[in-house]
Design a protein around this motif. Structure first.
Motif, PDB file in Angstrom:
ATOM      1  N   PHE A  39      -5.537  -0.971  -5.374  1.00 28.27           N
ATOM      2  CA  PHE A  39      -6.317  -1.684  -4.526  1.00 28.27           C
ATOM      3  C   PHE A  39      -7.814  -0.965  -4.708  1.00 28.27           C
ATOM      4  O   PHE A  39      -8.887  -1.643  -4.783  1.00 28.27           O
ATOM      5  CB  PHE A  39      -6.238  -1.656  -2.945  1.00 28.27           C
ATOM      6  CG  PHE A  39      -7.099  -2.284  -2.282  1.00 28.27           C
ATOM      7  CD1 PHE A  39      -7.091  -3.660  -2.300  1.00 28.27           C
ATOM      8  CD2 PHE A  39      -8.084  -1.565  -1.360  1.00 28.27           C
ATOM      9  CE1 PHE A  39      -8.236  -4.359  -1.434  1.00 28.27           C
ATOM     10  CE2 PHE A  39      -8.744  -2.294  -0.645  1.00 28.27           C
ATOM     11  CZ  PHE A  39      -9.207  -3.765  -0.859  1.00 28.27           C
ATOM     12  N   ILE A  49      -9.109  -2.306  -7.649  1.00 32.80           N
ATOM     13  CA  ILE A  49      -9.908  -4.088  -7.306  1.00 32.80           C
ATOM     14  C   ILE A  49     -11.174  -3.917  -6.965  1.00 32.80           C
ATOM     15  O   ILE A  49     -12.038  -4.750  -7.116  1.00 32.80           O
ATOM     16  CB  ILE A  49      -8.661  -4.688  -6.430  1.00 32.80           C
ATOM     17  CG1 ILE A  49      -7.598  -4.881  -7.326  1.00 32.80           C
ATOM     18  CG2 ILE A  49      -9.687  -5.885  -5.715  1.00 32.80           C
ATOM     19  CD1 ILE A  49      -6.506  -5.610  -6.030  1.00 32.80           C
ATOM     20  N   GLY A 104     -13.581  -4.575   5.489  1.00 33.97           N
ATOM     21  CA  GLY A 104     -12.922  -5.225   4.422  1.00 33.97           C
ATOM     22  C   GLY A 104     -12.286  -6.259   4.438  1.00 33.97           C
ATOM     23  O   GLY A 104     -11.675  -6.910   3.576  1.00 33.97           O
ATOM     24  N   SER A 105     -12.647  -7.162   5.766  1.00 37.68           N
ATOM     25  CA  SER A 105     -11.578  -8.301   5.988  1.00 37.68           C
ATOM     26  C   SER A 105     -10.196  -8.341   5.878  1.00 37.68           C
ATOM     27  O   SER A 105      -9.469  -9.187   5.564  1.00 37.68           O
ATOM     28  CB  SER A 105     -12.228  -9.391   4.977  1.00 37.68           C
ATOM     29  OG  SER A 105     -11.720 -10.735   5.687  1.00 37.68           O
ATOM     30  N   THR A 106      -9.724  -7.075   6.185  1.00 40.20           N
ATOM     31  CA  THR A 106      -8.289  -6.888   6.359  1.00 40.20           C
ATOM     32  C   THR A 106      -7.635  -7.975   7.549  1.00 40.20           C
ATOM     33  O   THR A 106      -6.639  -8.246   7.376  1.00 40.20           O
ATOM     34  CB  THR A 106      -8.143  -5.264   6.755  1.00 40.20           C
ATOM     35  OG1 THR A 106      -8.482  -4.533   5.875  1.00 40.20           O
ATOM     36  CG2 THR A 106      -6.578  -5.179   6.723  1.00 40.20           C
ATOM     37  N   SER A 159      -4.957 -14.516   2.535  1.00 44.10           N
ATOM     38  CA  SER A 159      -6.305 -13.726   2.939  1.00 44.10           C
ATOM     39  C   SER A 159      -7.272 -14.919   3.384  1.00 44.10           C
ATOM     40  O   SER A 159      -7.907 -15.856   2.826  1.00 44.10           O
ATOM     41  CB  SER A 159      -6.886 -13.083   1.634  1.00 44.10           C
ATOM     42  OG  SER A 159      -7.992 -12.612   1.910  1.00 44.10           O
ATOM     43  N   MET A 182      -1.468 -15.489  -2.170  1.00 42.71           N
ATOM     44  CA  MET A 182      -0.988 -14.715  -3.436  1.00 42.71           C
ATOM     45  C   MET A 182       0.478 -14.905  -3.464  1.00 42.71           C
ATOM     46  O   MET A 182       0.981 -14.896  -2.445  1.00 42.71           O
ATOM     47  CB  MET A 182      -1.422 -13.207  -3.498  1.00 42.71           C
ATOM     48  CG  MET A 182      -2.770 -13.032  -3.706  1.00 42.71           C
ATOM     49  SD  MET A 182      -3.199 -11.554  -4.764  1.00 42.71           S
ATOM     50  CE  MET A 182      -2.150 -10.428  -3.826  1.00 42.71           C
ATOM     51  N   TYR A 237     -14.501  -9.186  -7.628  1.00 45.75           N
ATOM     52  CA  TYR A 237     -14.066  -8.889  -6.243  1.00 45.75           C
ATOM     53  C   TYR A 237     -15.226  -8.523  -5.397  1.00 45.75           C
ATOM     54  O   TYR A 237     -15.553  -7.301  -5.376  1.00 45.75           O
ATOM     55  CB  TYR A 237     -13.148  -7.603  -6.327  1.00 45.75           C
ATOM     56  CG  TYR A 237     -12.327  -7.825  -4.882  1.00 45.75           C
ATOM     57  CD1 TYR A 237     -11.432  -8.695  -4.371  1.00 45.75           C
ATOM     58  CD2 TYR A 237     -12.639  -6.584  -3.896  1.00 45.75           C
ATOM     59  CE1 TYR A 237     -10.981  -8.739  -3.000  1.00 45.75           C
ATOM     60  CE2 TYR A 237     -12.339  -6.626  -2.696  1.00 45.75           C
ATOM     61  CZ  TYR A 237     -11.123  -7.782  -2.341  1.00 45.75           C
ATOM     62  OH  TYR A 237     -10.663  -7.744  -1.083  1.00 45.75           O
ATOM     63  N   ASN A 267      -5.632 -10.858   6.430  1.00 45.91           N
ATOM     64  CA  ASN A 267      -4.240 -10.968   6.159  1.00 45.91           C
ATOM     65  C   ASN A 267      -3.261 -11.529   7.217  1.00 45.91           C
ATOM     66  O   ASN A 267      -2.322 -11.999   7.213  1.00 45.91           O
ATOM     67  CB  ASN A 267      -3.689  -9.535   5.972  1.00 45.91           C
ATOM     68  CG  ASN A 267      -3.652  -8.950   4.537  1.00 45.91           C
ATOM     69  OD1 ASN A 267      -3.484  -7.722   4.249  1.00 45.91           O
ATOM     70  ND2 ASN A 267      -4.113  -9.939   3.641  1.00 45.91           N
ATOM     71  N   PHE A 299      -1.526  -5.017  -8.946  1.00 42.45           N
ATOM     72  CA  PHE A 299      -1.254  -4.986  -7.511  1.00 42.45           C
ATOM     73  C   PHE A 299      -0.437  -5.556  -6.717  1.00 42.45           C
ATOM     74  O   PHE A 299       0.574  -5.240  -6.224  1.00 42.45           O
ATOM     75  CB  PHE A 299      -2.904  -5.109  -6.753  1.00 42.45           C
ATOM     76  CG  PHE A 299      -2.710  -5.088  -5.428  1.00 42.45           C
ATOM     77  CD1 PHE A 299      -2.777  -3.743  -4.723  1.00 42.45           C
ATOM     78  CD2 PHE A 299      -3.029  -6.367  -4.365  1.00 42.45           C
ATOM     79  CE1 PHE A 299      -2.970  -3.700  -3.299  1.00 42.45           C
ATOM     80  CE2 PHE A 299      -3.093  -6.265  -3.182  1.00 42.45           C
ATOM     81  CZ  PHE A 299      -3.042  -4.854  -2.550  1.00 42.45           C
ATOM     82  N   TYR A 342      -9.508 -13.310  -6.773  1.00 46.91           N
ATOM     83  CA  TYR A 342      -8.207 -12.875  -6.670  1.00 46.91           C
ATOM     84  C   TYR A 342      -7.340 -13.122  -8.176  1.00 46.91           C
ATOM     85  O   TYR A 342      -6.152 -13.147  -8.400  1.00 46.91           O
ATOM     86  CB  TYR A 342      -7.410 -13.743  -5.645  1.00 46.91           C
ATOM     87  CG  TYR A 342      -8.102 -13.368  -4.294  1.00 46.91           C
ATOM     88  CD1 TYR A 342      -7.547 -12.160  -3.558  1.00 46.91           C
ATOM     89  CD2 TYR A 342      -9.137 -13.766  -3.704  1.00 46.91           C
ATOM     90  CE1 TYR A 342      -8.053 -11.815  -2.259  1.00 46.91           C
ATOM     91  CE2 TYR A 342      -9.759 -13.390  -2.583  1.00 46.91           C
ATOM     92  CZ  TYR A 342      -9.187 -12.230  -1.905  1.00 46.91           C
ATOM     93  OH  TYR A 342      -9.773 -11.839  -0.871  1.00 46.91           O
ATOM     94  N   THR A 380      -5.508  -7.243 -10.172  1.00 41.24           N
ATOM     95  CA  THR A 380      -4.924  -8.055  -9.055  1.00 41.24           C
ATOM     96  C   THR A 380      -3.386  -8.222  -9.196  1.00 41.24           C
ATOM     97  O   THR A 380      -2.467  -8.227  -8.415  1.00 41.24           O
ATOM     98  CB  THR A 380      -5.737  -9.106  -8.758  1.00 41.24           C
ATOM     99  OG1 THR A 380      -6.987  -8.963  -8.517  1.00 41.24           O
ATOM    100  CG2 THR A 380      -5.098 -10.011  -7.243  1.00 41.24           C
ATOM    101  N   TYR A 408       0.801  -1.272   0.073  1.00 40.07           N
ATOM    102  CA  TYR A 408      -0.041   0.025   0.004  1.00 40.07           C
ATOM    103  C   TYR A 408       0.803   1.168  -0.084  1.00 40.07           C
ATOM    104  O   TYR A 408       0.690   1.973   0.951  1.00 40.07           O
ATOM    105  CB  TYR A 408      -1.241  -0.019   1.018  1.00 40.07           C
ATOM    106  CG  TYR A 408      -2.001  -1.228   0.889  1.00 40.07           C
ATOM    107  CD1 TYR A 408      -2.842  -1.166   0.195  1.00 40.07           C
ATOM    108  CD2 TYR A 408      -1.710  -2.309   1.793  1.00 40.07           C
ATOM    109  CE1 TYR A 408      -4.072  -2.348   0.077  1.00 40.07           C
ATOM    110  CE2 TYR A 408      -2.686  -3.617   1.568  1.00 40.07           C
ATOM    111  CZ  TYR A 408      -3.563  -3.464   0.773  1.00 40.07           C
ATOM    112  OH  TYR A 408      -4.507  -4.489   0.543  1.00 40.07           O
ATOM    113  N   GLU A 457       0.873 -12.676   0.170  1.00 38.06           N
ATOM    114  CA  GLU A 457      -0.413 -12.452   0.879  1.00 38.06           C
ATOM    115  C   GLU A 457      -1.143 -13.723   1.078  1.00 38.06           C
ATOM    116  O   GLU A 457      -1.105 -14.533   0.347  1.00 38.06           O
ATOM    117  CB  GLU A 457      -1.308 -11.352   0.106  1.00 38.06           C
ATOM    118  CG  GLU A 457      -2.375 -11.042   0.994  1.00 38.06           C
ATOM    119  CD  GLU A 457      -3.410 -10.162   0.256  1.00 38.06           C
ATOM    120  OE1 GLU A 457      -3.463 -10.010  -0.963  1.00 38.06           O
ATOM    121  OE2 GLU A 457      -3.750  -9.000   1.152  1.00 38.06           O
TER     122      GLU A 457
END
Ligand code: AVJ
Length: 322
Positions: free
Chosen positions: A46, A49, A162-164, A283, A253, A55, A167, A217, A207, A214, A38, A281
């Motif tokens: 992002f 996305i 956002g379901s961060t 998720s 990822m 998504y 991560n 990204f 994804y 993506t 980021y 990553e």
């Protein structure tokens, strides 16, 4: 909001980025922490996305938040006489908090925590022009680390959309939830968006979008290393690879080397075999039962759960009862 008003609690430093990159690329399974996606460019990717048809998490949660905000308005009516303070973790573009601010009439103060300073300041400026009565506190911080914020008598509502949280692995997620509880205080609330388990094709496509955004990204982290740490990655020689790891319950990822190559970063050499990957990553996806237990183990009790009609996404209201 003046530049001087920006709290800079634990600003990620270049040497930390370098140390994390050198460490991650020295592991047997090469890896990079996803927080480095980021920078300005990566935050823009992002945002792109989030507009993709594949998504589903972004638009599903955003649609849900209208109902959630209405229910929260009822929940907090009378419960927060001094008004509410919202604290958003990983605030990004701040496109979601507006849904809450509009329906929860009694939000007095908003603290936005994000790692990307430029993006955060621009987003806060925009929000400020829309909600003139609101006192806005941008805070540049790596929320993967504990944090102390200014306290007020207001009822605190953490917001982590956002379901961060996906991560983090489950252990780190639990640690984050503990820390968030300690930061916000006993009896505080947390509104958290979490991606659900679902059929693999839906996950895989989310994804692996058709436009390849993506992939851009994902590869941007290599270009960021080139820009900021004097690296010589050629992104053309790496392929985006994203798949659902069913036993672990997570999307992974990777960036896969398309040939045998040596990459130089700040004077250090890293060898890549053909087909060798950098894991960039995870998720994680949680069923409602799994996430409710994780929250409970971390000091939070479930007050409410919202699911969309297709159960693509979950939003939880938790209270810190520790
Ligand atoms: C911001 C971590 C929730 O995992 O879906 C989107 C990031 N990565 N597409 C996610 C992401 C690839 C996103 N989170």
């Amino acid at each position: 909001m003046h530049k001087a008003a920006v709290q800079n609690l634990d600003r990620p430093q270049d040497d930390e980025f370098l140390a994390d990159v050198l460490y991650g690329l020295s592991q047997t399974q090469k890896q990079l922490p996803p927080k480095y996606f980021y920078d300005q460019k990566g935050s823009e990717y992002f945002d792109e996305i989030c507009e993709l048809s594949e998504y589903y998490p972004y638009r599903t949660e955003l649609t849900m938040l209208r109902d959630v905000a209405r229910d929260l308005g009822n929940h907090f009516a009378g419960l927060a006489p001094q008004g509410l303070e919202i604290v958003e973790f990983g605030a990004g573009s701040l496109r979601k908090v507006g849904a809450l601010l509009t329906s929860l009439g009694n939000v007095r103060s908003f603290t936005a925590i994000d790692i990307s300073e430029e993006h955060l300041i621009n987003s806060c400026r925009l929000l400020e022009s829309q909600y003139r009565e609101l006192s806005i506190h941008p805070c540049v911080h790596d929320f993967t680390k504990p944090l102390t914020i200014h306290t007020s008598d207001r009822t605190r509502l953490g917001f982590f959309p956002g379901s961060t949280i996906g991560n983090f692995n489950p252990g780190e997620a639990s640690e984050f939830l503990h820390n968030a509880g300690a930061t916000l205080g006993t009896n505080s609330y947390l509104l958290i968006g979490v991606d659900t388990k679902k059929p693999e094709p839906i996950l895989r496509q989310a994804y692996n979008d058709n436009k390849g955004i993506t992939a851009k990204f994902n590869k941007n982290v290599l270009e960021r290393i080139n820009r900021e740490l004097d690296g010589n990655f050629n992104p053309i020689h790496f392929a985006h690879h994203a798949f659902y790891n069913e036993p672990e319950g997570r999307i992974e990822m990777h960036l896969r080397s398309l040939k045998e190559q040596t990459i130089k970063i700040a004077g250090h050499n890293f060898e890549f075999h053909r087909g060798e990957s950098i894991h960039t990553e995870n998720s994680y996806k949680y069923s409602p039962d799994e996430f409710t237990s994780l929250a409970q183990e971390s000091g939070w009790s479930k007050q409410h759960l919202w699911l969309d009609s297709d159960e693509l996404f979950a939003v939880y209201l938790l209270q810190y009862v520790h």
